[in-house]
Each structure stands twice: as C-alpha cells, then as structure tokens.
Design a protein around this motif. Structure first.
Motif, PDB file in Angstrom:
ATOM      1  N   VAL A 103       0.840  -1.202   0.000  1.00 31.72           N
ATOM      2  CA  VAL A 103       0.000   0.000   0.000  1.00 31.72           C
ATOM      3  C   VAL A 103       0.875   1.251   0.000  1.00 31.72           C
ATOM      4  O   VAL A 103       0.609   2.219  -0.726  1.00 31.72           O
ATOM      5  CB  VAL A 103      -0.947  -0.003   1.224  1.00 31.72           C
ATOM      6  CG1 VAL A 103      -1.747   1.299   1.297  1.00 31.72           C
ATOM      7  CG2 VAL A 103      -1.885  -1.200   1.165  1.00 31.72           C
ATOM      8  N   SER A 104       1.941   1.237   0.811  1.00 28.88           N
ATOM      9  CA  SER A 104       2.842   2.393   0.904  1.00 28.88           C
ATOM     10  C   SER A 104       3.484   2.707  -0.441  1.00 28.88           C
ATOM     11  O   SER A 104       3.619   3.875  -0.819  1.00 28.88           O
ATOM     12  CB  SER A 104       3.931   2.128   1.946  1.00 28.88           C
ATOM     13  OG  SER A 104       3.373   1.839   3.195  1.00 28.88           O
ATOM     14  N   ARG A 105       3.908   1.677  -1.167  1.00 29.42           N
ATOM     15  CA  ARG A 105       4.524   1.883  -2.484  1.00 29.42           C
ATOM     16  C   ARG A 105       3.582   2.635  -3.413  1.00 29.42           C
ATOM     17  O   ARG A 105       3.975   3.597  -4.081  1.00 29.42           O
ATOM     18  CB  ARG A 105       4.882   0.536  -3.123  1.00 29.42           C
ATOM     19  CG  ARG A 105       6.217  -0.025  -2.707  1.00 29.42           C
ATOM     20  CD  ARG A 105       6.442  -1.399  -3.327  1.00 29.42           C
ATOM     21  NE  ARG A 105       6.612  -1.324  -4.771  1.00 29.42           N
ATOM     22  CZ  ARG A 105       6.796  -2.391  -5.543  1.00 29.42           C
ATOM     23  NH1 ARG A 105       6.823  -3.605  -4.995  1.00 29.42           N
ATOM     24  NH2 ARG A 105       6.960  -2.263  -6.839  1.00 29.42           N
ATOM     25  N   ALA A 106       2.339   2.181  -3.462  1.00 28.28           N
ATOM     26  CA  ALA A 106       1.366   2.822  -4.346  1.00 28.28           C
ATOM     27  C   ALA A 106       1.070   4.254  -3.905  1.00 28.28           C
ATOM     28  O   ALA A 106       0.898   5.153  -4.738  1.00 28.28           O
ATOM     29  CB  ALA A 106       0.085   1.993  -4.387  1.00 28.28           C
ATOM     30  N   LEU A 107       1.013   4.478  -2.591  1.00 31.30           N
ATOM     31  CA  LEU A 107       0.744   5.820  -2.070  1.00 31.30           C
ATOM     32  C   LEU A 107       1.877   6.789  -2.405  1.00 31.30           C
ATOM     33  O   LEU A 107       1.635   7.965  -2.697  1.00 31.30           O
ATOM     34  CB  LEU A 107       0.536   5.766  -0.555  1.00 31.30           C
ATOM     35  CG  LEU A 107      -0.785   5.160  -0.078  1.00 31.30           C
ATOM     36  CD1 LEU A 107      -0.791   5.027   1.438  1.00 31.30           C
ATOM     37  CD2 LEU A 107      -1.971   6.022  -0.539  1.00 31.30           C
ATOM     38  N   PHE A 121      -1.183   0.074  -7.517  1.00 31.28           N
ATOM     39  CA  PHE A 121      -1.326  -1.076  -6.632  1.00 31.28           C
ATOM     40  C   PHE A 121      -1.538  -2.353  -7.444  1.00 31.28           C
ATOM     41  O   PHE A 121      -1.040  -3.428  -7.079  1.00 31.28           O
ATOM     42  CB  PHE A 121      -2.498  -0.866  -5.674  1.00 31.28           C
ATOM     43  CG  PHE A 121      -2.584  -1.895  -4.575  1.00 31.28           C
ATOM     44  CD1 PHE A 121      -1.643  -1.922  -3.565  1.00 31.28           C
ATOM     45  CD2 PHE A 121      -3.605  -2.826  -4.563  1.00 31.28           C
ATOM     46  CE1 PHE A 121      -1.710  -2.874  -2.553  1.00 31.28           C
ATOM     47  CE2 PHE A 121      -3.685  -3.778  -3.557  1.00 31.28           C
ATOM     48  CZ  PHE A 121      -2.730  -3.793  -2.551  1.00 31.28           C
ATOM     49  N   GLY A 122      -2.244  -2.238  -8.556  1.00 29.58           N
ATOM     50  CA  GLY A 122      -2.454  -3.401  -9.421  1.00 29.58           C
ATOM     51  C   GLY A 122      -1.150  -3.946  -9.971  1.00 29.58           C
ATOM     52  O   GLY A 122      -0.954  -5.163 -10.035  1.00 29.58           O
ATOM     53  N   THR A 123      -0.231  -3.041 -10.373  1.00 31.19           N
ATOM     54  CA  THR A 123       1.071  -3.504 -10.882  1.00 31.19           C
ATOM     55  C   THR A 123       1.878  -4.174  -9.773  1.00 31.19           C
ATOM     56  O   THR A 123       2.633  -5.111 -10.030  1.00 31.19           O
ATOM     57  CB  THR A 123       1.881  -2.332 -11.469  1.00 31.19           C
ATOM     58  OG1 THR A 123       2.147  -1.358 -10.451  1.00 31.19           O
ATOM     59  CG2 THR A 123       1.139  -1.669 -12.617  1.00 31.19           C
ATOM     60  N   ILE A 124       1.711  -3.685  -8.545  1.00 29.39           N
ATOM     61  CA  ILE A 124       2.421  -4.285  -7.408  1.00 29.39           C
ATOM     62  C   ILE A 124       1.907  -5.703  -7.154  1.00 29.39           C
ATOM     63  O   ILE A 124       2.692  -6.629  -6.911  1.00 29.39           O
ATOM     64  CB  ILE A 124       2.260  -3.413  -6.135  1.00 29.39           C
ATOM     65  CG1 ILE A 124       2.940  -2.060  -6.342  1.00 29.39           C
ATOM     66  CG2 ILE A 124       2.839  -4.117  -4.911  1.00 29.39           C
ATOM     67  CD1 ILE A 124       2.594  -1.035  -5.283  1.00 29.39           C
ATOM     68  N   LEU A 199      -7.510  -1.811 -10.515  1.00 28.07           N
ATOM     69  CA  LEU A 199      -6.545  -2.799 -10.020  1.00 28.07           C
ATOM     70  C   LEU A 199      -6.247  -3.844 -11.088  1.00 28.07           C
ATOM     71  O   LEU A 199      -5.085  -4.197 -11.335  1.00 28.07           O
ATOM     72  CB  LEU A 199      -7.115  -3.472  -8.768  1.00 28.07           C
ATOM     73  CG  LEU A 199      -6.253  -4.514  -8.068  1.00 28.07           C
ATOM     74  CD1 LEU A 199      -5.012  -3.868  -7.465  1.00 28.07           C
ATOM     75  CD2 LEU A 199      -7.046  -5.226  -6.982  1.00 28.07           C
ATOM     76  N   MET A 200      -7.287  -4.335 -11.759  1.00 26.81           N
ATOM     77  CA  MET A 200      -7.109  -5.345 -12.801  1.00 26.81           C
ATOM     78  C   MET A 200      -6.328  -4.783 -13.988  1.00 26.81           C
ATOM     79  O   MET A 200      -5.539  -5.477 -14.618  1.00 26.81           O
ATOM     80  CB  MET A 200      -8.470  -5.867 -13.277  1.00 26.81           C
ATOM     81  CG  MET A 200      -9.190  -6.731 -12.255  1.00 26.81           C
ATOM     82  SD  MET A 200      -8.176  -8.111 -11.675  1.00 26.81           S
ATOM     83  CE  MET A 200      -7.949  -9.013 -13.196  1.00 26.81           C
ATOM     84  N   GLU A 201      -6.548  -3.497 -14.263  1.00 31.43           N
ATOM     85  CA  GLU A 201      -5.794  -2.862 -15.358  1.00 31.43           C
ATOM     86  C   GLU A 201      -4.301  -2.877 -15.034  1.00 31.43           C
ATOM     87  O   GLU A 201      -3.463  -3.100 -15.916  1.00 31.43           O
ATOM     88  CB  GLU A 201      -6.283  -1.426 -15.553  1.00 31.43           C
ATOM     89  CG  GLU A 201      -5.700  -0.768 -16.799  1.00 31.43           C
ATOM     90  CD  GLU A 201      -6.235   0.637 -17.009  1.00 31.43           C
ATOM     91  OE1 GLU A 201      -5.671   1.340 -17.866  1.00 31.43           O
ATOM     92  OE2 GLU A 201      -7.184   1.034 -16.307  1.00 31.43           O
TER      93      GLU A 201
END
Length: 320
Positions: A103-107, A121-124, A199-201
C-alpha cells in the motif's frame, strides 16, 4: 471498532510471537552458551555482511527498474529514483505493519508521481504474483534436492488430516468469496468491483508491456541477488562457511518463511534458521548467532534506506 482491533492485532501478534521465540530460545541456553554467541558476534567477518548488503541494494534497484516496465503500458513513467525510494519505504513499513508495504509503495507514487493508487497497486499485485511463482520454484527445488530434510523438518510435524483440513478451508473460502463477488448486489461489493477495475488494469499491464524480456530479466536478477545475498553471509562464521548449496537453499527458504510469520522475521528468523542449520550439524549457538547477524544487518539496511527515502522524497518534489 472491529477494524481498529484487527489492525492492532496484525501489529501486536507478530511482534508477540517474535518476542516469545526470543525468550524461549535464550532461556534454553546456559550462561556459557550465551557467552559463545557473544563471541561469535564479536569475531564474525563483517566484510561478507557488507558484500551481502551490496547484493541487497542491487535487488532493490532492480525491483525499482522492473516496476517502470509494468507501469509503462498504463501510460506512466515515474522516475527511477522515486521508484527506488518507494520500494525502500515499502520494506521499511513492512517492519511495522505486515504487508503494509504494498500500500505504501502505491501511495508514494500517487503523491510524488501523480499515478492513480489503484493502477499502481495493481502492478504491485502483479509483481507479487511473479515473485510468488519464483518462491514456489525455489521451494519445489529445495524439496526435490533435500526431500529427506524437508520431510523431517515439515511433513513429520504436520499430519495428513491437518493438511487436508487446511486445504479444504482455503478452497472453500475462495469459492465463497468468488460466488459473493459474482452474484452479490450488496453496495459494498459493487463498490469493490468498481475499484477493482483499476486494479485489474494494473495487473494486466504485465501482459501488455512491450519490454517483457527486460521484466523477466529483472525478475530473475532480483531473486539471484536474494540468493547471493544470503549465500555470501555463510562465510561470516567458521561454523557455517562449509555449508553445501543444498543446505544454503533450505536455509534460504526457511528464512523466507520466517519473514512471513512475524514482522519481517523478528525473532522467528534466527530461531528457524538455527533449527534448520542444526540438521546440517551447525551448533544451535552458531546457527542462532548467524541468524541474528543476517537479520540485523538486513533490517538496519532497510531502516536506514527507508528513513532516508522519507526525508529525500519531499525534497525532490519541492525541487521539481
């Protein structure tokens, strides 16, 4: 209220488990054994630990670079420096709240690169799926090469009934969740479906990326660095310096499992490492010292890089 309780339990329970394992382990040692562990700490060759941390830095860099390739199909190309610091922040956050790093990475990317949270977050999640495949491959390789050790260390302590029950619960839970997701008209689930579209994208970006070869290369390189990072450390102590590759592989997998049990392996890492190395005739005191040296050095690197990233990211944004 329930969410707050769950959040605190996710923090407290892993720490409590780690603390229990530390107390349990050291209560078994005699004063002479404690002195022996201290001596091993004092006389360890820390040059090998520094080399190990260099491989750790390479893995972090490669992870940051790989992330760029999965974001490009979505129309985003963040700076490598931002990606690197986002990864460092993620590892740092995992020391506090388990799995909060993703979550932190995406934020971080949302704040400093204006990339939508759900897509980042989806790529993570997609990366985690790839990493999980690599982890399973290492586990499978370890089982093939060291089946007798695996049987002694794992299967003999888990009955077929317990294993069957665990598999049944996981499959049943997945089926129920899938049915609710597809059939339910609940507004919360409908809102979740809408959120999951982004997210799926992000997850599908791996299938549409142009630089699949580089993504695969970095995936292999990351895990090669992880293995080398662990392998080099065995030369820090005389008692572990003659371990075979098979023993190193089993210890590497065991350490990875330990990290999932508690906050980045707190308490569990040296405990489980010492237990698996005992199978390979490494004294428990030496195995424990080795586990603490490896875990402490890696944790210090994460703490330093994480704190520096927190400090530098706002400065970079200000200087844009």
């Amino acid at each position: 209220m329930k969410n707050q309780i769950s959040k605190w339990l996710s923090i407290v329970l892993p720490i409590a488990l780690g603390a229990f394992l530390i107390v349990y382990t050291y209560n078994k040692f005699t004063p002479e054994q404690i002195e022996e562990i201290k001596s091993q700490f004092q006389h360890a060759n820390y040059w090998y630990i520094l080399i190990s941390l260099f491989f750790g830095l390479l893995a972090l860099y490669s992870r940051a670079q790989r992330w760029i390739y999965s974001l490009e199909p979505l129309g985003y190309k963040p700076k490598l420096a931002t990606n690197f610091m986002a990864v460092c922040v993620a590892y740092f956050m995992n020391l506090t709240i388990p799995r909060s790093g993703e979550v932190s990475r995406a934020l971080v990317l949302k704040k400093y690169e204006d990339i939508p949270f759900d897509k980042a977050f989806g790529t993570i999640i997609a990366e985690r799926i790839v990493d999980f495949i690599f982890l399973l491959s290492f586990i499978f390789l370890a089982i093939v090469l060291q089946y007798d050790i695996f049987k002694t260390f794992v299967l003999d302590n888990l009955s077929l009934k317990q294993l069957g029950m665990l598999i049944f619960i996981l499959v049943a839970g997945f089926c129920i969740a899938l049915w609710l997701y597809k059939k339910s008209k609940n507004r919360w689930i409908l809102a979740l479906k809408a959120k999951l579209s982004g997210l799926m994208e992000g997850i599908q970006s791996i299938l549409t990326m142009k630089k699949k070869g580089l993504f695969i290369f970095h995936s292999f390189f990351i895990w090669l660095c992880y293995v080398l990072m662990f392998y080099v450390t065995i030369f820090a102590l005389p008692e572990t310096s003659n371990l075979s590759f098979n023993a190193v592989l089993m210890a590497f997998i065991t350490g990875g499992i330990a990290i999932t049990l508690t906050n980045s392996g707190f308490g569990a890492y040296p405990f489980l490492i010492s237990k698996i190395l005992l199978v390979y005739a490494v004294p428990e005191t030496a195995g424990n010292a080795f586990g603490w040296i490896v875990w402490t050095s890696q944790t210090l690197m994460i703490v330093v890089l994480g704190l520096l990233s927190f400090l530098i990211l706002p400065i970079l944004k200000k200087n844009k």
